[in-house]
Motif scaffolding. Structure first.
Motif, short mmCIF file in Angstrom:
data_model
loop_
_atom_site.label_atom_id
_atom_site.label_comp_id
_atom_site.label_asym_id
_atom_site.label_seq_id
_atom_site.Cartn_x
_atom_site.Cartn_y
_atom_site.Cartn_z
N VAL A 92 2.05 1.84 -3.41
CA VAL A 92 1.02 2.39 -4.29
C VAL A 92 0.84 3.88 -4.04
O VAL A 92 0.77 4.69 -4.97
CB VAL A 92 -0.32 1.64 -4.09
N ILE A 93 0.80 4.24 -2.74
CA ILE A 93 0.62 5.65 -2.41
C ILE A 93 1.80 6.46 -2.95
O ILE A 93 1.63 7.53 -3.55
CB ILE A 93 0.48 5.82 -0.89
N THR A 116 -10.40 -2.72 -4.40
CA THR A 116 -9.05 -2.97 -4.88
C THR A 116 -8.50 -1.71 -5.52
O THR A 116 -9.23 -0.90 -6.08
CB THR A 116 -9.04 -4.08 -5.96
N LYS A 117 -7.19 -1.55 -5.38
CA LYS A 117 -6.51 -0.41 -5.99
C LYS A 117 -5.79 -0.90 -7.24
O LYS A 117 -4.98 -1.83 -7.17
CB LYS A 117 -5.47 0.16 -5.03
N ALA A 118 -6.11 -0.29 -8.35
CA ALA A 118 -5.44 -0.67 -9.58
C ALA A 118 -4.51 0.46 -9.97
O ALA A 118 -4.81 1.63 -9.74
CB ALA A 118 -6.46 -0.90 -10.69
N GLN A 167 -7.75 3.12 3.77
CA GLN A 167 -7.58 3.20 2.32
C GLN A 167 -8.75 2.64 1.52
O GLN A 167 -8.70 2.61 0.30
CB GLN A 167 -6.29 2.47 1.90
N GLY A 168 -9.77 2.18 2.22
CA GLY A 168 -10.95 1.69 1.50
C GLY A 168 -10.84 0.21 1.19
O GLY A 168 -9.74 -0.34 1.08
N PHE A 225 0.83 -1.21 0.00
CA PHE A 225 0.00 0.00 0.00
C PHE A 225 0.86 1.25 0.00
O PHE A 225 0.56 2.22 -0.71
CB PHE A 225 -0.95 0.01 1.21
#
Lengths: 476, 304, 272
Positions: free
Chosen positions: B51-52, B126-128, B122-123, B48
């Motif tokens: 990604v951030i 899924t983060k794409a 972060q919810g 994560f």
């Protein structure tokens, strides 16, 4: 209390503030990127949204908490008690950007105040008072057990007992049953089983499938569910019980996951992730709980000449679960005092000594494993009846973790401890439905805190299974 | 043949990632004798943070891909290491010397906590992410199938090898490694001889977390999709890998990771994707039954 | 005084990789006799015990236990727990292995597991509380009481075994082994860590066991006051080999034994 020699040179407040500042810096590193920067998915890709106020408040709270605890360590007991209460009270009225921070503020303040209060109380307790619990436990445990049983039996007639509460109580009782079952394996025999949910699933699916394909009723399926689960326990146990502690843990975990994967993917039999619905509720010795029973049968309310109420079914299911749990309790309390129960505990203590005394470790472990599995299966059967619908989702690893947490938090080997932990972990979170989002967060945090506070569990006292009776007069 | 080669490449890539996570498990197990159940979540947090960091660096642009990658990797390693340190300090250190199960429950609790913490922060969706590195080399061109080795895969393997080599030197050559091995053998004696046990254990967690962060960053680059739940399965498989290789043994963790990766790739390539996890676990059970101390683990001699 | 032959050890050899811990060892132990196995540290004494009690399968050798003229048990072919239960060999350990979180009485009850298990008929009779099981349980408690009286721990019967002082734990371990009704009792350094008074008590206890139970006792010990004071027969090991055996008095003057204990150049007697 823990004032180091170096602290004499620096004023206590400055030293405490420095400690707190360090902790706050760590907190900033932890919360800054994770809470402060939210990577939101948008059409153009990931976009960063910032939430700095939350981070600032979180870091400030950590600073304050650490500062107060550091002062507590330097014997500022009364001011810290007052400050802790003030923070908790203030937290209730000050507006926060979200409920979680408010909860952290209030709970944190209370914990600090509580620790300060404990420091005030502790030194006043004499050694005798501290030794007393061990002596008192001999009669406290049975008395508490009796009181809890009475409360559980009377629960449905209490004025506050509505349908929702009884449903929840049934769930708690199911977890108590699971906890007691796993307690045999982990608490008594000392075998770390991280896949206990497999047996729960076997029991639930046995009933669901038997009901669906062969129209079995609850009462017909119940013994079979227990039997299947026990057989499964033997099948799994046979190859793996030779393994040492942590290897056993990971292999059982693997088996638990495998069962779930099979249940998800064997669509032809289990309907896969869609689950099985329409699982029948238990009948009252053949009399169904229905407003208009099928031709030729008499419904429960007709036999007893009552007005029909959907509550009857809920209450009955609660009593079914409770009866099974009480039977299990009697069974386990008794078997603990038998040679096999003592052999389980001896095995937990020292396997090599057991072998040297002629105990066969494999068969003893297997008996614990399969008996524990049987209770898991029975609990699964009741669970399926309560839900009327089951799917593989209900049998994920987190369930195993929760059941294990109930056993360990309660105090390994303690029957009443399991009850307390089940109420605490299953009952309370359901109660705070409003905090739904934060429920599992609090659950995880609570697990850590209880373990740090009481590593041996809430109730860790163990009574011997047999006491030496007063010497009998030998006949001349 | 081409298909086989492709699965081999995929399996090795996956295995490298598992291996990096497995080192964290195996080191912690070696030194404190506990399963750090929350290690999978540490890896997830690493992913994560990566990604951030990518999302921040993305718009800034400039500097080129390599610099961006290095920055992301370092940031992720650093911040994840703080998580690893805090985890040990809060949840495990107070429980040192307590029954082993207490530490395990605390670890499971931490795992649940961290998972939900990330979900809340972060919810749950899924983060794409847009792929950062694209392209690859065509290794072999068959009639129906072309074997490709993507640049990401090359990077993962090279980075893993480099880290392994560096890490190996740390353990074998430096005072830290020596302190670590001493604590592994006898913590009380090590303390008497002047080893700072607390610091050594903290550092072990920090190193493990940093390696997991690398694995997390690589997963982001490789798949481009993550969610808060990835830590669980990856964690279990990495732990399986550690046990398979012989827990406590660092080369064993790497070997176990590669094996699990290969098993998974071949199983999903030739049999069924649904049952790939079952395959990994079945192999583990078989290995443990016939070689209870894992592939490279030292056999445990029962002393009477 | 001593009875019929009980244990025959023939050509016992145990190798761990390249290390030969026990090398072609033969001796016998008799009923109602105390046979001591002595030797410097690392001579392979405990390994002999571990082979006898099925902890390691021996590399080579025959270990035969013959009780009262029955057909013998071939120990090298049996699993540890069967050796204890069927052949009747009970042992204690160099570093005490009690069940520390169970009470003293429970420790003694676990030793009588096989008998009680039979009486509880797969736990069914026990769960129902049938008279047969209750009588057996009472019998087991009586036997435990007998041994508690003999080792002087009756008062502490309900305390956790792990909370006993060291000397009491040593004695409790012997009592626990005796509750298993063995034909051969193997004691691995029972006097280690005991003070002089406790050692004298241990001697008395072992002699009492020999007289009243008439079982064979196999003893590993470094404390020469125990070995010389109570054993009927001594086997001396060095580097896994038997270098001498015989009566205590003969061993005291045996030059090989003296050399093994004190090295080549000394001519003094071994420490007594």
């Amino acid at each position: 209390m823990t004032t180091a020699a170096t602290d004499r040179e620096t004023p206590p407040f400055a030293a405490a503030a420095r400690e707190a500042a360090l902790t706050a810096a760590v907190a900033l590193a932890l919360t800054g990127p994770m809470i402060g920067l939210h990577a939101a998915s948008q059409a153009t890709g990931l976009v960063i949204e910032t939430r700095w106020p939350e981070v600032a408040i979180a870091v400030a709270l950590v600073f304050l908490g650490r500062f107060l605890l550091a002062l507590l360590g330097r014997a500022f007991v009364w001011p810290v008690l007052a400050a802790g209460l003030a923070v908790a009270g203030g937290g209730l009225f000050v507006p926060f950007p979200n409920a979680l921070l408010k909860a952290v503020c209030v709970a944190g303040g209370l914990i600090v105040a509580l620790r300060a209060a404990l420091m005030l109380v502790r030194p006043r307790m004499t050694a005798a008072a501290r030794a007393k619990p061990a002596l008192a436990a001999r009669w406290v445990a049975p008395a508490a057990g009796a009181a809890m049983t009475a409360f559980a039996l009377l629960l449905p007639v209490m004025p506050f007992a509505d349908r929702q509460l009884l449903d929840l109580a049934t769930l708690v009782v199911i977890y108590i049953l699971l906890g007691w079952g796993l307690n045999i394996v982990v608490g008594l025999a000392g075998l770390l089983d991280l896949g206990y949910v497999a047996f729960y699933a076997v029991g639930a699916y046995s009933f669901a499938l038997l009901a669906q394909y062969f129209a079995f009723s609850f009462w017909e399926a119940l013994p079979l569910a227990g039997l299947f689960a026990a057989m499964f326990g033997v099948l799994l146990g046979f190859p793996v019980l030779r393994l040492r502690g942590d290897y056993l843990a990971i292999v059982t975990l693997g088996f638990g996951e495998m069962i779930r994967i099979v249940l998800t993917n064997w669509v032809a039999l289990t309907r896969g992730p869609n689950g099985i619905s329409g699982i029948p509720k238990p009948s009252f010795f053949g009399a169904p709980f229905a407003r208009s029973p099928p031709e030729g049968t008499e419904a429960f309310h007709q036999i007893f000449d009552l007005a029909f109420s959907p509550m009857h079914r809920v209450i009955f299911l609660y009593y079914v679960a409770l009866t099974l749990a009480l039977l299990a309790n009697v069974f386990i309390l008794r078997i603990r005092t038998l040679p096999i129960g003592r052999a389980w505990e001896a095995l937990r203590e020292d396997e090599i000594a057991c072998r040297a005394l002629g105990l066969n470790p494999t068969s003893i472990k297997l008996s614990a494993f399969s008996l524990g599995a049987m209770f898991g299966g029975i609990a699964g059967c009741v669970f399926a009846a309560r839900q009327s619908f089951i799917s593989p989702e209900s049998f994920s690893f987190i369930e195993s973790a929760i059941i294990l947490a109930i056993v360990v938090l309660g105090g390994m080997g303690s029957q009443i401890g399991v009850v307390c932990a089940a109420v605490l972990l299953i009952g309370l979170p359901e109660w705070f439905r409003e905090l739904q989002d934060y429920r599992m967060l609090a659950f995880g945090g609570l697990m850590v805190m209880i373990m740090v506070w009481r590593p041996r569990g809430l109730l860790s006292h163990r009574d011997p299974t047999v006491r030496l009776p007063a010497a009998r007069e030998t006949p001349p | 043949m081409e298909y086989f080669l492709q699965q081999l490449i995929n399996g090795l890539t996956l295995g490298a990632i598992y291996g990096l996570i497995a080192i964290g498990y195996t080191m912690v197990y070696g030194i404190v004798g506990m399963i750090n159940f929350a290690h999978g979540e540490i890896y997830m947090i690493g992913a994560f943070i990566a990604v951030i960091a990518f999302a921040i660096l993305g718009p800034l642009g400039g500097g080129g891909v390599v610099v961006a990658l290095l920055v992301v990797l370092l940031v992720s390693m650093l911040l994840t290491a703080v998580y690893g340190w805090t985890l040990e300090r809060l949840a495990y250190r107070p429980l040192r010397g307590s029954p082993r199960l207490a530490a395990l429950i605390s670890a499971i609790g931490m795992s649940i906590f961290l998972q939900n913490y990330v979900q809340l922060a972060q919810g749950a969706r899924t983060k794409a992410m847009q792929p950062v590195i694209t392209g690859g080399i065509e290794v072999m061109k068959g009639e129906t199938f072309t074997v490709t080795l993507s640049y990401v895969q090359i990077m993962i393997m090279v980075l893993t090898l480099a880290l392994m080599a560096g890490f190996w030197t740390v353990i074998a050559r430096t005072p830290l490694g020596r302190a670590q091995r001493a604590c592994e053998q006898d913590r009380a004696m090590a303390a008497l001889l002047g080893v700072d046990v607390d610091r050594t254990i903290s550092l072990t967690f920090v190193i493990g977390a940093a390696l997991a962060a690398v694995a997390g960053t690589m997963v982001v680059l490789y798949y481009g999709v993550i969610d808060f739940f990835i830590g669980f399965l990856a964690g279990i498989k990495a732990f399986t890998a550690a046990v398979l290789g012989g827990i406590g043994s660092i080369p064993g963790a790497m070997l176990g990771g590669l094996l699990i990766g290969l098993i998974e790739a071949f199983w999903s390539g030739y049999f069924s994707i649904e049952y790939k996890d079952v395959a990994a676990f079945s192999i583990l059970v078989l290995v443990l039954i016939f070689r209870p101390s894992g592939l490279l683990g030292r056999p445990e001699v029962e002393k009477v | 005084m001593t009875g019929a032959p009980l244990l025959h050890v023939e050509h016992l050899t145990m190798r761990f990789g390249g290390l030969v811990a026990v090398d072609n060892l033969s001796f016998e132990a008799r009923e109602a006799a105390i046979t001591a196995v002595i030797g410097p540290n690392g001579a392979g004494k405990t390994t002999v015990f571990n082979c006898l009690t099925g902890f390691y399968p021996p590399t080579v050798g025959r270990l035969t236990l013959t009780r009262g003229g029955e057909a013998g048990f071939q120990l090298e072919r049996m699993e540890g727990h069967r050796i204890a239960r069927e052949a009747g060999i009970a042992r204690t350990f160099q570093n005490i292995r009690l069940f520390p979180q169970m009470s003293v009485l429970e420790n003694l009850m676990v030793a009588q597991h096989a008998e009680l298990m039979r009486a509880s008929v797969f736990s069914v009779a026990g769960l129902l509380g049938l008279p047969g099981y209750r009588a057996a349980a009472r019998g087991a408690i009586d036997r435990a009481r007998l041994w508690l009286d003999r080792i002087g721990l009756t008062e502490r019967a309900d305390d956790d075994a792990g909370n006993l002082p060291y000397g009491d734990q040593r004695r409790l371990e012997i009592a626990r082994a005796m509750c298993a009704r063995p034909a051969l009792l193997c004691l691995d350094e029972p006097a280690a860590g005991l003070n002089a008074r406790e050692t004298a008590g241990l001697n008395a206890l072992l002699l009492e066991i020999r007289e009243t139970e008439r079982i064979g006792i196999l003893l590993i010990e470094h404390d020469m006051s125990v070995v010389m004071g109570i054993s009927d027969h001594i086997v001396v090991l060095d580097y896994g080999r038997k270098i001498a055996e015989g009566k205590p008095a003969a061993m005291r003057d045996n030059p090989d034994v003296i050399r093994a204990y004190l090295g080549q150049e000394h001519g003094e007697a071994p420490p007594c």
